[in-house]
Enzyme design. Sequence first.
Site, PDB file in Angstrom:
ATOM      1  N   LYS A 166       0.800  -1.225   0.000  1.00 46.67           N
ATOM      2  CA  LYS A 166       0.000   0.000   0.000  1.00 46.67           C
ATOM      3  C   LYS A 166       0.835   1.278   0.000  1.00 46.67           C
ATOM      4  O   LYS A 166       0.433   2.286  -0.577  1.00 46.67           O
ATOM      5  CB  LYS A 166      -0.973  -0.010   1.192  1.00 46.67           C
ATOM      6  CG  LYS A 166      -2.094  -1.025   1.034  1.00 46.67           C
ATOM      7  CD  LYS A 166      -2.983  -1.113   2.257  1.00 46.67           C
ATOM      8  CE  LYS A 166      -4.135  -0.181   2.152  1.00 46.67           C
ATOM      9  NZ  LYS A 166      -5.203  -0.490   3.145  1.00 46.67           N
ATOM     10  N   ASP A 184      -9.946   4.245   1.745  1.00 49.20           N
ATOM     11  CA  ASP A 184     -10.233   3.737   3.099  1.00 49.20           C
ATOM     12  C   ASP A 184     -10.985   4.772   3.930  1.00 49.20           C
ATOM     13  O   ASP A 184     -11.912   4.437   4.670  1.00 49.20           O
ATOM     14  CB  ASP A 184      -8.932   3.365   3.827  1.00 49.20           C
ATOM     15  CG  ASP A 184      -8.447   1.967   3.463  1.00 49.20           C
ATOM     16  OD1 ASP A 184      -9.265   1.149   2.996  1.00 49.20           O
ATOM     17  OD2 ASP A 184      -7.237   1.699   3.646  1.00 49.20           O
TER      18      ASP A 184
HETATM   19  P1  NAP Z   1      -0.911  -1.275  11.371  1.00 44.06           P
HETATM   20  O1  NAP Z   1      -0.439  -0.223  10.456  1.00 44.06           O
HETATM   21  O2  NAP Z   1      -0.085  -2.519  11.564  1.00 44.06           O
HETATM   22  O3  NAP Z   1      -1.172  -0.605  12.826  1.00 44.06           O
HETATM   23  C1  NAP Z   1      -1.504  -1.399  13.935  1.00 44.06           C
HETATM   24  C2  NAP Z   1      -1.915  -0.493  15.091  1.00 44.06           C
HETATM   25  O4  NAP Z   1      -2.312  -1.332  16.193  1.00 44.06           O
HETATM   26  C3  NAP Z   1      -0.787   0.405  15.611  1.00 44.06           C
HETATM   27  O5  NAP Z   1      -1.324   1.611  16.059  1.00 44.06           O
HETATM   28  C4  NAP Z   1      -0.253  -0.432  16.795  1.00 44.06           C
HETATM   29  O6  NAP Z   1       0.388   0.351  17.784  1.00 44.06           O
HETATM   30  C5  NAP Z   1      -1.537  -0.977  17.334  1.00 44.06           C
HETATM   31  N1  NAP Z   1      -1.298  -2.169  18.174  1.00 44.06           N
HETATM   32  C6  NAP Z   1      -0.889  -3.390  17.752  1.00 44.06           C
HETATM   33  N2  NAP Z   1      -0.756  -4.218  18.823  1.00 44.06           N
HETATM   34  C7  NAP Z   1      -1.070  -3.492  19.925  1.00 44.06           C
HETATM   35  C8  NAP Z   1      -1.126  -3.770  21.323  1.00 44.06           C
HETATM   36  N3  NAP Z   1      -0.818  -4.999  21.796  1.00 44.06           N
HETATM   37  N4  NAP Z   1      -1.501  -2.782  22.181  1.00 44.06           N
HETATM   38  C9  NAP Z   1      -1.832  -1.542  21.710  1.00 44.06           C
HETATM   39  N5  NAP Z   1      -1.796  -1.216  20.392  1.00 44.06           N
HETATM   40  C10 NAP Z   1      -1.417  -2.175  19.518  1.00 44.06           C
HETATM   41  O7  NAP Z   1      -2.356  -1.824  10.936  1.00 44.06           O
HETATM   42  P2  NAP Z   1      -3.484  -1.024  10.124  1.00 44.06           P
HETATM   43  O8  NAP Z   1      -3.331  -1.293   8.674  1.00 44.06           O
HETATM   44  O9  NAP Z   1      -3.517   0.368  10.606  1.00 44.06           O
HETATM   45  O10 NAP Z   1      -4.798  -1.836  10.586  1.00 44.06           O
HETATM   46  C11 NAP Z   1      -5.302  -1.728  11.901  1.00 44.06           C
HETATM   47  C12 NAP Z   1      -6.585  -2.529  12.028  1.00 44.06           C
HETATM   48  O11 NAP Z   1      -7.590  -1.981  11.167  1.00 44.06           O
HETATM   49  C13 NAP Z   1      -6.458  -4.000  11.618  1.00 44.06           C
HETATM   50  O12 NAP Z   1      -7.226  -4.775  12.508  1.00 44.06           O
HETATM   51  C14 NAP Z   1      -7.057  -4.046  10.228  1.00 44.06           C
HETATM   52  O13 NAP Z   1      -7.608  -5.315   9.921  1.00 44.06           O
HETATM   53  C15 NAP Z   1      -8.152  -3.018  10.374  1.00 44.06           C
HETATM   54  N6  NAP Z   1      -8.553  -2.430   9.098  1.00 44.06           N
HETATM   55  C16 NAP Z   1      -9.853  -2.560   8.741  1.00 44.06           C
HETATM   56  C17 NAP Z   1     -10.287  -2.002   7.558  1.00 44.06           C
HETATM   57  C18 NAP Z   1     -11.718  -2.149   7.187  1.00 44.06           C
HETATM   58  O14 NAP Z   1     -12.047  -1.985   6.002  1.00 44.06           O
HETATM   59  N7  NAP Z   1     -12.602  -2.404   8.125  1.00 44.06           N
HETATM   60  C19 NAP Z   1      -9.390  -1.301   6.721  1.00 44.06           C
HETATM   61  C20 NAP Z   1      -8.062  -1.175   7.126  1.00 44.06           C
HETATM   62  C21 NAP Z   1      -7.656  -1.758   8.327  1.00 44.06           C
HETATM   63  P3  NAP Z   1       1.997   0.643  17.711  1.00 44.06           P
HETATM   64  O15 NAP Z   1       2.156   1.797  16.764  1.00 44.06           O
HETATM   65  O16 NAP Z   1       2.343   0.944  19.111  1.00 44.06           O
HETATM   66  O17 NAP Z   1       2.616  -0.639  17.193  1.00 44.06           O
END
Ligand code: NAP
Length: 277
Positions: free
Chosen positions: A69, A106
């Site tokens: 992405k 998104d």
């Molecule tokens: P990402 O870039 O990997 O970011 C993950 C986030 O989660 C970061 O802020 C991370 O914090 C936090 N995190 C992970 N483990 C944690 C923990 N144990 N305690 C506290 N915070 C934690 O992922 P992303 O692409 O942003 O996606 C995030 C979520 O959104 C996923 O579940 C994804 O499936 C969902 N999503 C859904 C859609 C939809 O269409 N519904 C679209 C996009 C994403 P740190 O910065 O501290 O690591």
Amino acid sequence: MSEQPILAGVIGDPIGHSKSPRLHGHWLSRYGIDGHYVPMRVAREDLKKVLRTLPKLGFSGVNVTIPHKEDVLKLADSVTDRAALIGAANTLTFTKKGKVQADNTDGVGFLANLKQHQPDWSAGAGPALVLGAGGAARAVVSVLLSDGAPEVIIANRTRARGETLQESMGARVKTADWAQISELLPQVSCLVNSTSLGMEGQPPLAIDLTGIRPTTLVTDLVYAPLRTEFLDQAAQLSCPTVDGLGMLLHQAAPGFERWFGQRPEVDEALRQAVLAP
Ligand code: NAP
């Protein structure tokens, strides 16, 4: 019917988990469009070559998922303002000359989902608290601002990452420590989980929502499971809640319309098609 089937798809690595083929497949058959939507596993080192080749093969465009992405922005010939602000693209459209146009839907998908399920809600209603600062949070923060949120507070486990996001989004954005979430709850009109916590295979998002206003809209980007513990807790406190599946469905609509020439509807039949085992 066109002379040749219209081709689009999704590129990522891995790609087997993607729900996009089922989603677009549902729309293709619903609207009787002569087209195909193909999942394609593309390794990082092949991305550039693949983006030059797909238009030559007749593809109209593709969705982009992890891990490409961010990388596609550097390879695209043009990038929309919102994709540049978010720093990632999820929708590529190919011109007849093979140029690659990168967009990110998104944020609009997130907003359309909230407006579909809570039509009276608007980001302008008050401050929002966004948990997380990853790629999804960037899209959420940008669209809350464009929809009129007076303030967006980012609480991320790694505060420095939240601060980096804050710097790119302007003066209405603030950051807070993860430990401050409880004390912020009474002041916000919207609470968003954009961390990966609560997702199948991940720990739950263990936050006590006591003190939240019963009018605060609570939404989770996680859609597997559909009802997270976080949403259940909010519902028990009488808050309106919206699950994350609709964001996935709505973010797909602009790409489908561009590639296949039909504005698709996000309805219950689509939800059921995507949720079917
Ligand atoms: P990402 O870039 O990997 O970011 C993950 C986030 O989660 C970061 O802020 C991370 O914090 C936090 N995190 C992970 N483990 C944690 C923990 N144990 N305690 C506290 N915070 C934690 O992922 P992303 O692409 O942003 O996606 C995030 C979520 O959104 C996923 O579940 C994804 O499936 C969902 N999503 C859904 C859609 C939809 O269409 N519904 C679209 C996009 C994403 P740190 O910065 O501290 O690591």
